[in-house]
Design an enzyme around this catalytic site. Structure first.
Site, PDB file in Angstrom:
ATOM      1  CE  LYS A  52       1.781  10.329  18.073  1.00  0.00           C
ATOM      2  NZ  LYS A  52       1.899   9.095  19.004  1.00  0.00           N
ATOM      3  CD  GLN A  96       2.812   9.211  22.527  1.00  0.00           C
ATOM      4  OE1 GLN A  96       2.252   9.537  21.801  1.00  0.00           O
ATOM      5  NE2 GLN A  96       4.010   8.549  22.476  1.00  0.00           N
ATOM      6  CG  ASP A 119      -0.901   3.960  17.719  1.00  0.00           C
ATOM      7  OD1 ASP A 119      -0.243   4.650  16.614  1.00  0.00           O
ATOM      8  OD2 ASP A 119      -0.600   4.559  19.014  1.00  0.00           O
TER       9      ASP A 119
END
Ligand code: NAP
Length: 278
Positions: A52, A96, A119
């Site tokens: 990422k 995460q 997200d």
């Protein structure tokens, strides 16, 4: 002969478009910044987080990296999220997953401001998706839609079957296919006559979390088959939820694993960071 839907190529195309967009925005004095938080040092999470960060660098998005020790408390993590929520120079916050067992994932995901929830996991964004309002969309299902569209596969009016109903893949996938005017059926572990239903699909999206689960028996001739699954087999090779060799000869188009849906997830995360809730 079936078409292989090349997620590696399509994700690169998206990243190149975003890179151009960011270059233009930067010339106008605008910037974007993603904050990435990892708690503990799970090796798979470290790989995802690094990918990422690399993608941010490629596209021209600034990134802030928080690598917190395993023993970080829930309060400490929530305080960091709160601080980032308040920072005007941070556009996106990503925590995460999975988090260590002593931290409640739901609590943390709920604490992220919906305006920075790149997200697309916050209930506010999930709700917006289900009622057709703008908001961040979960990256993996958004990537599947891009794979279909950019491969010239029409969704409107098609019989779409989603195998799996998780909050991060199956459910948002069904909502997105519906938004594209597909006729959508969602299957799960209690579905009866599963093969009969999946064999109706013009577009079959498989997110069942079981390696090689879907073989030719589940697939109608000329169907489009999208494999969301990612696993490592006994030989250490990546494989999906679909038995590719059995299904591909029957399908009109199919995604491989690796190189199908996988690379799209990061591309769509980057798209969320650049474009905001759309
Ligand atoms: P999950 O949370 O485990 O959900 C699996 C779904 O499949 C559940 O809804 C479950 O039904 C259903 N299911 C399980 N066994 C079944 C059976 N025998 N018959 C019918 N349905 C069954 O998995 P997920 O998070 O959605 O992920 C699915 C796969 O995608 C995994 O392999 C994961 O690693 C992969 N993934 C890939 C990406 C990517 O970037 N490419 C991103 C996320 C996930 P119930 O609800 O009834 O239990």
């Amino acid at each position: 002969m079936y078409q292989i839907i090349d997620g590696k190529r399509i994700s690169q195309q998206i990243k190149d478009e975003l890179r151009e967009q960011m270059a233009q925005r930067k010339a106008e004095g605008e910037s974007r910044c993603l904050a990435v938080i990892q708690v503990g040092n799970d090796p798979a999470s470290t790989v995802y987080v690094n990918n990422k960060k690399k993608a941010c660098e490629y596209i021209g998005i600034d990134s802030l990296s928080y690598e917190l020790p395993e023993e970080t408390t829930e309060e400490e993590l929530l305080a960091l999220v709160e601080e980032l929520n308040g920072r005007s120079d941070v556009n996106g916050i990503l925590v995460q997953l999975p988090l260590p067992g002593h931290i409640c994932e739901d609590k943390v995901l709920l604490a992220i401001s919906p305006e920075k929830d790149v997200d697309g996991f916050h209930p506010m964004n999930v709700g917006n998706l289900s009622i057709g309002r703008p908001g961040y969309v979960s990256c993996t299902p958004a990537g599947v839609i891009q794979l279909l569209k950019r491969s010239g596969i029409q969704i409107e009016g098609k019989e779409c079957v989603v195998l799996g109903r998780s909050n991060i893949v199956g459910k948002p996938m069904a909502m997105l296919l519906l938004r594209e005017n597909g006729t959508v059926t969602v299957c799960h572990s209690r579905t009866k006559n599963l093969k009969e239903i999946t064999r109706r699909a013009d577009i079959l999206v498989v997110a069942v979390g079981k390696p090689g689960f879907v073989d030719a028996d589940y697939v109608k001739e000329n169907a489009v088959v999208i494999d969301v699954g990612i696993h490592r087999n006994e030989a250490g090779k990546l494989c999906g939820d679909v038995d590719f060799d059995s299904v591909a000869p029957l399908a009109s188009a199919v995604t491989p694993v690796p190189g199908g849906v996988g690379p799209m997830t990061i591309a769509m995360l980057m798209s969320n960071c650049v474009n905001g809730p759309g």
